[in-house]
Design a protein around this motif. Structure first.
Motif, PDB file in Angstrom:
ATOM      1  N   THR A   1       0.839  -1.196   0.000  1.00 56.32           N
ATOM      2  CA  THR A   1       0.000   0.000   0.000  1.00 56.32           C
ATOM      3  C   THR A   1       0.874   1.245   0.000  1.00 56.32           C
ATOM      4  O   THR A   1       1.768   1.379   0.855  1.00 56.32           O
ATOM      5  CB  THR A   1      -0.899   0.012   1.249  1.00 56.32           C
ATOM      6  N   PRO A   2       0.671   2.173  -0.941  1.00 52.93           N
ATOM      7  CA  PRO A   2       1.497   3.395  -0.969  1.00 52.93           C
ATOM      8  C   PRO A   2       1.405   4.164   0.345  1.00 52.93           C
ATOM      9  O   PRO A   2       0.322   4.311   0.925  1.00 52.93           O
ATOM     10  CB  PRO A   2       0.886   4.195  -2.129  1.00 52.93           C
ATOM     11  N   ARG A   3       2.564   4.681   0.786  1.00 56.82           N
ATOM     12  CA  ARG A   3       2.616   5.442   2.035  1.00 56.82           C
ATOM     13  C   ARG A   3       2.624   6.949   1.778  1.00 56.82           C
ATOM     14  O   ARG A   3       2.674   7.734   2.724  1.00 56.82           O
ATOM     15  CB  ARG A   3       3.859   5.046   2.842  1.00 56.82           C
ATOM     16  N   GLY A   4       2.625   7.346   0.503  1.00 56.48           N
ATOM     17  CA  GLY A   4       2.585   8.766   0.173  1.00 56.48           C
ATOM     18  C   GLY A   4       3.947   9.399  -0.003  1.00 56.48           C
ATOM     19  O   GLY A   4       4.036  10.572  -0.381  1.00 56.48           O
ATOM     20  N   ASP A   5       5.036   8.656   0.290  1.00 59.28           N
ATOM     21  CA  ASP A   5       6.387   9.220   0.151  1.00 59.28           C
ATOM     22  C   ASP A   5       7.226   8.420  -0.855  1.00 59.28           C
ATOM     23  O   ASP A   5       8.453   8.512  -0.867  1.00 59.28           O
ATOM     24  CB  ASP A   5       7.087   9.242   1.510  1.00 59.28           C
ATOM     25  N   GLY A   6       6.558   7.635  -1.684  1.00 58.24           N
ATOM     26  CA  GLY A   6       7.285   6.819  -2.657  1.00 58.24           C
ATOM     27  C   GLY A   6       7.587   5.414  -2.173  1.00 58.24           C
ATOM     28  O   GLY A   6       8.036   4.573  -2.959  1.00 58.24           O
ATOM     29  N   THR A   7       7.344   5.155  -0.897  1.00 58.51           N
ATOM     30  CA  THR A   7       7.544   3.815  -0.357  1.00 58.51           C
ATOM     31  C   THR A   7       6.193   3.136  -0.145  1.00 58.51           C
ATOM     32  O   THR A   7       5.145   3.749  -0.315  1.00 58.51           O
ATOM     33  CB  THR A   7       8.328   3.838   0.965  1.00 58.51           C
ATOM     34  N   TYR A   8       6.259   1.858   0.233  1.00 59.52           N
ATOM     35  CA  TYR A   8       5.031   1.074   0.365  1.00 59.52           C
ATOM     36  C   TYR A   8       5.009   0.346   1.700  1.00 59.52           C
ATOM     37  O   TYR A   8       6.054  -0.037   2.239  1.00 59.52           O
ATOM     38  CB  TYR A   8       4.938   0.036  -0.759  1.00 59.52           C
ATOM     39  N   GLN A   9       3.788   0.182   2.213  1.00 66.71           N
ATOM     40  CA  GLN A   9       3.570  -0.629   3.407  1.00 66.71           C
ATOM     41  C   GLN A   9       3.313  -2.064   2.955  1.00 66.71           C
ATOM     42  O   GLN A   9       2.335  -2.339   2.263  1.00 66.71           O
ATOM     43  CB  GLN A   9       2.384  -0.101   4.196  1.00 66.71           C
ATOM     44  N   ILE A  10       4.212  -2.989   3.336  1.00 64.95           N
ATOM     45  CA  ILE A  10       4.122  -4.378   2.893  1.00 64.95           C
ATOM     46  C   ILE A  10       3.436  -5.200   3.978  1.00 64.95           C
ATOM     47  O   ILE A  10       3.763  -5.078   5.168  1.00 64.95           O
ATOM     48  CB  ILE A  10       5.523  -4.958   2.607  1.00 64.95           C
ATOM     49  N   LYS A  11       2.499  -6.049   3.558  1.00 65.41           N
ATOM     50  CA  LYS A  11       1.818  -6.923   4.520  1.00 65.41           C
ATOM     51  C   LYS A  11       1.511  -8.268   3.865  1.00 65.41           C
ATOM     52  O   LYS A  11       1.006  -8.332   2.750  1.00 65.41           O
ATOM     53  CB  LYS A  11       0.523  -6.290   5.027  1.00 65.41           C
ATOM     54  N   GLY A  12       1.842  -9.340   4.581  1.00 68.96           N
ATOM     55  CA  GLY A  12       1.558 -10.676   4.070  1.00 68.96           C
ATOM     56  C   GLY A  12       2.516 -11.694   4.650  1.00 68.96           C
ATOM     57  O   GLY A  12       3.413 -11.364   5.443  1.00 68.96           O
ATOM     58  N   GLN A  13       2.313 -12.935   4.280  1.00 69.39           N
ATOM     59  CA  GLN A  13       3.164 -14.023   4.776  1.00 69.39           C
ATOM     60  C   GLN A  13       3.755 -14.789   3.597  1.00 69.39           C
ATOM     61  O   GLN A  13       3.055 -15.083   2.633  1.00 69.39           O
ATOM     62  CB  GLN A  13       2.359 -14.967   5.665  1.00 69.39           C
ATOM     63  N   LYS A  14       5.030 -15.116   3.691  1.00 67.59           N
ATOM     64  CA  LYS A  14       5.733 -15.894   2.674  1.00 67.59           C
ATOM     65  C   LYS A  14       6.302 -17.159   3.327  1.00 67.59           C
ATOM     66  O   LYS A  14       6.745 -17.132   4.486  1.00 67.59           O
ATOM     67  CB  LYS A  14       6.867 -15.089   2.045  1.00 67.59           C
ATOM     68  N   ILE A  15       6.288 -18.245   2.559  1.00 68.90           N
ATOM     69  CA  ILE A  15       6.793 -19.524   3.077  1.00 68.90           C
ATOM     70  C   ILE A  15       7.913 -20.044   2.190  1.00 68.90           C
ATOM     71  O   ILE A  15       8.081 -19.606   1.055  1.00 68.90           O
ATOM     72  CB  ILE A  15       5.664 -20.570   3.175  1.00 68.90           C
TER      73      ILE A  15
END
Length: 577
Positions: A181-195
């Motif tokens: 999800t864009p954070r408004g400053d060019g970076t992103y909020q990452i959420k999820g699980q990887k295996i």
């Protein structure tokens, strides 16, 4: 305790006559790969692998990586060995020279991984993964991302990972649900699980650079909506120093059949809502970037078959020479002999030796085409694309077979963990599964690669094999059989029929390709007189492969053309009866 010796003479021979390292060094980009430099690297990494990586093989298996207070801790000795690996520059052989790497051919880095993995496959997985990260950032990252991350990744001071798989997705990458999800400053909020994240956490490097596939808001479904994000374990300040830890949690590490020194992690991104990542490449460009990571990684997984085959062969030969048991059936003496003298043991050892050399030639050949593709040589990338499913599938299949034969040579002692023969089989068994299962590789061969230039890429490759075959009737017949299957698949076969025959066809193609490479080595060895111990052994291994192993693949033609009807003769319930 048995020692490990890197097969330096063999590696140099294959580099020269199959990879064509001298031809590569004639190009300005690879001019530093002089004969002296090549010999120094091949000999030096062999000595390093034997001294630093090999002694840790056993403790890596028995103790393994451990999760302690949320942090993965490697077994004793691994941190120091990895620091020595970085200090000696072994991780930077093929890394971009603009960012601290040596800029030498990929084929030389292949030899380095060959020796490191034969000494300790689980440990060598760590630098393999970093190679994929370097490739992806170098090809798709911004100038700022390259400047920030590539220097440390190139030296090995930082390591990299690929975060693709999720619990509900498996090999179906398009089903992933992680969000960005864009954070408004060019970076992103990452959420999820990887295996199944190999070396997803460890204590050997200052930082770990995770490359994570995720979806931005309102992204299209399936693979078209996937983007790639750079998510470091520790955030990196503008000047390059490490900042606070990112919101990445190690949920668990897997308890596996093998490669116990390779921490296979379940990673949770953004549980606290504070996992920050950067987009690599364009939005929705994740699949393209993923294949940049995976294509050379697939070759390196095929190389793991070579690594374990070499280790298993060395171990089996040493045991067979020392183990005295029974009178030789065809001999004149009634004294018991070392089991190396018995015909069936010889059969296994020759198969191991010839098979190892064949898959090494295949992987080194493919690595040479990777370098030629980097130089922009016409047709080179097409050969990389064609050889990759062959090398990954046959390399890992043959590596597994050779490791199994190694147990058999040891007899009952092979089934006992203390000998170490079982570990080699347990370690290699994963290689046919990850980076795209071997069944997926076979489907790729018949679904994508067979159609390159309307089938002419495969036809021309088989025609070259037929020309190389010369007086080797079995190889000529196999090339002809491969051509017949090719025309059937391109012509009248349905999609199901092609997929049903894809695996045996892949093996046929790989054996034919290896046969041509072994025939080429045989001619060189004979032309050089064949009168040294190495050349005599080379001639014997090549002849065995051509006369015994190549004809076996002819029997797969029927399977390749049998069609899919029998596969579906039973429904799902019928299979359970």
């Amino acid at each position: 305790m048995m020692t490990f010796t890197a097969p330096v003479t063999e590696q140099l021979f294959v580099l020269k006559h199959i990879t064509g390292i001298d031809e590569l060094s004639a190009h300005p980009r690879f001019a530093d790969a002089s004969p002296d430099m090549v010999e120094a690297i091949v000999g030096g990494i062999g000595e390093f692998a034997a001294a630093e990586f090999y002694p840790l093989r056993r403790i890596g298996d028995t103790v393994g990586a451990r999760l302690i207070d949320g942090q993965v801790v490697m077994p004793e000795g691994f941190v120091d060995a990895y620091k020595a690996y970085v200090a000696n520059g072994w991780g930077s052989i093929n890394a971009p020279s603009d960012f601290g790497g040596q800029g030498l051919p990929f084929s030389l880095a292949t030899v380095a991984l060959d020796s490191l993995g034969a000494a300790n496959m689980a440990f060598a997985l760590c630098p393999i993964l970093s190679v994929g990260s370097i490739e992806a950032i170098n090809h798709h990252g911004s100038d700022a991302q390259k400047a920030m991350f590539l220097p440390k990744l190139s030296t090995g001071e930082w390591t990299g990972t690929m975060n693709l798989t999720e619990p509900q997705a498996g090999s179906d990458v398009g089903a992933l649900k992680s969000t960005a999800t864009p954070r408004g400053d060019g970076t992103y909020q990452i959420k999820g699980q990887k295996i199944y994240i190999s070396f997803g956490d460890h204590d050997m490097a200052g930082n770990i650079v995770h490359l994570v596939l995720a979806r931005t808001p309102d992204a299209p479904a399936g693979t078209k909506g996937i983007s790639l994000f750079l998510v470091p374990k520790y955030r990196v300040n503008e000047g390059g120093s490490l900042g606070e830890r990112n919101d990445i949690k190690v949920v668990s590490i897997e308890h596996k059949m093998g490669i116990n020194a390779s921490p296979t992690c379940v990673l949770a991104f953004g549980d606290e809502g504070d996992c920050i990542g950067e987009l690599i490449g364009p939005e929705f460009g994740g699949m393209r970037a993923m294949f940049t990571m995976m294509n050379n990684a697939r070759l390196n997984v095929g190389l793991e078959g070579v690594q374990i085959a070499e280790a298993a062969t060395q171990k089996a030969v040493a045991f067979a020479r020392d183990r005295v048991q029974s009178v030789r059936a065809g001999g004149t003496s009634r004294d018991s002999v070392a089991i190396v003298e018995h015909p069936d043991v010889r059969r296994m050892l020759m198969r191991m030796k010839a098979g190892t050399q064949a898959i090494r030639a295949l992987l080194y050949c493919a690595s040479g085409f990777v370098d030629r593709a980097a130089l922009g040589i016409d047709g080179a990338q097409e050969m990389v694309d064609l050889l990759t499913p062959l090398a990954k599938t046959y390399g890992t299949d043959m590596g597994s077979e050779i490791a199994s034969l190694g147990i058999q040579v040891h007899g009952g002692m092979g089934f006992i963990e203390e000998t170490g023969a079982a570990q080699l089989y347990r370690d290699i068994r994963i290689a046919a599964i990850y980076e795209g299962t071997n069944g997926i590789q076979a489907a790729d061969l018949v679904g994508r690669k067979l159609g390159m230039r309307g089938g002419d890429a495969v036809r021309e490759h088989l025609a070259r094999i037929g020309q190389v075959a010369g007086e080797h009737a079995g190889l000529k017949a196999l090339a002809g059989a491969c051509t017949e299957v090719t025309e059937w698949m391109i012509g009248s076969a349905s999609t199901d029929d092609k997929l049903a025959g894809s695996y045996p066809f892949t093996t046929m193609m790989a054996v034919a390709t290896c046969g041509a490479l072994m025939a080429k080595q045989l001619r060189v060895a004979e032309a050089e007189g064949g009168n040294t111990p190495f050349l005599k052994a080379k001639i014997a291994a090549c002849r065995y492969y051509l006369d015994v192993m190549v004809p076996e693949a002819l029997s797969l033609k029927g399977s390749a053309m049998a069609g899919a009807e029998l596969l579906y003769a039973l429904d799902a319930d019928g299979l359970a009866i």
